[in-house]
Design a protein around this motif. Structure first.
Motif, PDB file in Angstrom:
ATOM      1  N   VAL A  60     -39.513  58.324   8.379  1.00  0.00           N
ATOM      2  CA  VAL A  60     -40.040  57.126   8.419  1.00  0.00           C
ATOM      3  C   VAL A  60     -38.958  55.878   8.667  1.00  0.00           C
ATOM      4  CG1 VAL A  60     -41.553  55.509   7.188  1.00  0.00           C
ATOM      5  CG2 VAL A  60     -42.058  57.670   6.839  1.00  0.00           C
ATOM      6  N   GLU A  61     -39.188  55.131   9.862  1.00  0.00           N
ATOM      7  CA  GLU A  61     -38.488  53.857  10.164  1.00  0.00           C
ATOM      8  C   GLU A  61     -39.175  52.417   9.863  1.00  0.00           C
ATOM      9  OE1 GLU A  61     -36.673  54.726  13.970  1.00  0.00           O
ATOM     10  OE2 GLU A  61     -35.257  56.353  13.279  1.00  0.00           O
ATOM     11  N   GLN A  62     -38.636  51.573   9.119  1.00  0.00           N
ATOM     12  CA  GLN A  62     -39.298  50.522   8.868  1.00  0.00           C
ATOM     13  C   GLN A  62     -38.407  49.364   8.908  1.00  0.00           C
ATOM     14  OE1 GLN A  62     -42.140  51.078   5.279  1.00  0.00           O
ATOM     15  NE2 GLN A  62     -40.430  52.403   5.169  1.00  0.00           N
ATOM     16  N   TYR A  76     -43.331  49.725  11.564  1.00  0.00           N
ATOM     17  CA  TYR A  76     -43.296  51.088  11.046  1.00  0.00           C
ATOM     18  C   TYR A  76     -43.418  52.122  11.945  1.00  0.00           C
ATOM     19  CZ  TYR A  76     -45.449  54.962   7.838  1.00  0.00           C
ATOM     20  OH  TYR A  76     -45.634  55.802   7.382  1.00  0.00           O
ATOM     21  N   ARG A  77     -42.558  52.980  11.850  1.00  0.00           N
ATOM     22  CA  ARG A  77     -42.633  54.372  12.873  1.00  0.00           C
ATOM     23  C   ARG A  77     -42.395  55.672  11.831  1.00  0.00           C
ATOM     24  NH1 ARG A  77     -43.028  49.998  14.976  1.00  0.00           N
ATOM     25  NH2 ARG A  77     -41.895  49.320  16.981  1.00  0.00           N
ATOM     26  N   ALA A  78     -43.471  56.361  11.970  1.00  0.00           N
ATOM     27  CA  ALA A  78     -43.247  57.705  11.548  1.00  0.00           C
ATOM     28  C   ALA A  78     -43.546  59.016  12.119  1.00  0.00           C
ATOM     29  CB  ALA A  78     -44.381  57.644   9.997  1.00  0.00           C
ATOM     30  N   LEU A 116     -47.325  52.469   2.608  1.00  0.00           N
ATOM     31  CA  LEU A 116     -46.754  53.153   1.327  1.00  0.00           C
ATOM     32  C   LEU A 116     -45.675  53.379   1.140  1.00  0.00           C
ATOM     33  CD1 LEU A 116     -48.418  54.863  -0.967  1.00  0.00           C
ATOM     34  CD2 LEU A 116     -48.593  56.810   0.830  1.00  0.00           C
ATOM     35  N   ALA A 117     -45.058  53.860   2.531  1.00  0.00           N
ATOM     36  CA  ALA A 117     -43.474  54.366   2.397  1.00  0.00           C
ATOM     37  C   ALA A 117     -42.686  52.817   1.999  1.00  0.00           C
ATOM     38  CB  ALA A 117     -42.845  54.901   3.554  1.00  0.00           C
TER      39      ALA A 117
END
Length: 228
Positions: A60-62, A76-78, A116-117
């Motif tokens: 997960v990249e945020q 947000y990228r997951a 959430l993350a």
């Protein structure tokens, strides 16, 4: 400028936190590593979790935008993989966009949105005063977000693999305002809460999270604990 409740906790560039995740007091089921880097006017968070045997991994990249002394979730990228196979990918851009919001038509995302993350970063920006309460829009997927209440309950010492750490205890649960008062009271006592412990000293690392693995009170609890 759109205000938001999340304060900038002053996270150092390159901060790395390692966690273990377990269910029902069993052995660790997942290892999780979070790294936060400074990124212009904000932070870039990279979270990687896996089962250790390579059968399951998630990345997960945020990005979090800083405006003054406040933070907002920006992107947000997951990606989830089973071995080398991609199982799912999801992506969201929260700022300066409009999306189909359930009940509101096409509209911007709420200012106090927390993926959430993203809780590993944004919960560190709450106001840590005993009894303080806030309402957060917890983003789940697509444009789906639910109201979440947070309450700073008490200061306590928590023992995790990283040691004994002075923390603030925070209780999080779905916010049910607007329902019939009796129904709200009944459901509020039925839905399992999440209990988080955040380090009292800045920059307020997330130390432990005790969470439900299902919606029923008898579903086993899971925990995530700081290792280093």
């Amino acid at each position: 400028m759109i205000d938001t409740l999340f304060r900038d906790p002053g996270i150092p560039d390159g901060e790395k936190c390692v966690y273990t995740v377990a269910v029902a007091q069993g052995p660790p089921a997942l290892d999780l590593v979070g790294v936060i880097d400074h990124d212009g006017h904000g932070y870039r968070s990279t979270i990687r979790a896996g089962s250790g045997d390579g059968d399951f991994t998630i990345t997960v990249e945020q990005r979090f935008q800083r405006t003054g002394d406040r933070l907002r979730a920006a992107t947000y990228r997951a990606e989830t993989r089973s071995g080398a196979t991609v199982v799912s990918r999801e992506e969201a851009n929260f700022l300066g966009t409009a999306h189909l919001q359930i009940g509101d038509g096409v509209a911007p995302f709420p200012a106090d949105l927390m993926p959430l993350a993203g809780g590993l970063t944004l919960l560190r920006g709450l106001e840590f005063i005993e009894g303080a309460e806030e309402n957060i829009a917890l983003w789940l997927a697509f444009s789906v977000h639910i109201p979440l209440s947070t309450k700073v309950e008490q200061r306590t010492v928590v023992e995790v693999p990283a040691g004994r750490i002075d923390c603030w205890q925070i209780r999080l649960r779905p916010r049910l305002s607007g329902l019939n008062s009796l129904l709200e009271k009944m459901l509020g006592g039925f839905l399992p809460p999440v209990v988080a412990h955040v380090e009292a000293a800045p920059p307020h690392r997330l130390i432990r999270v005790d969470f439900p693995t299902g919606p029923m009170p008898w579903d086993p609890r899971g925990s995530m604990e700081l290792v280093s």
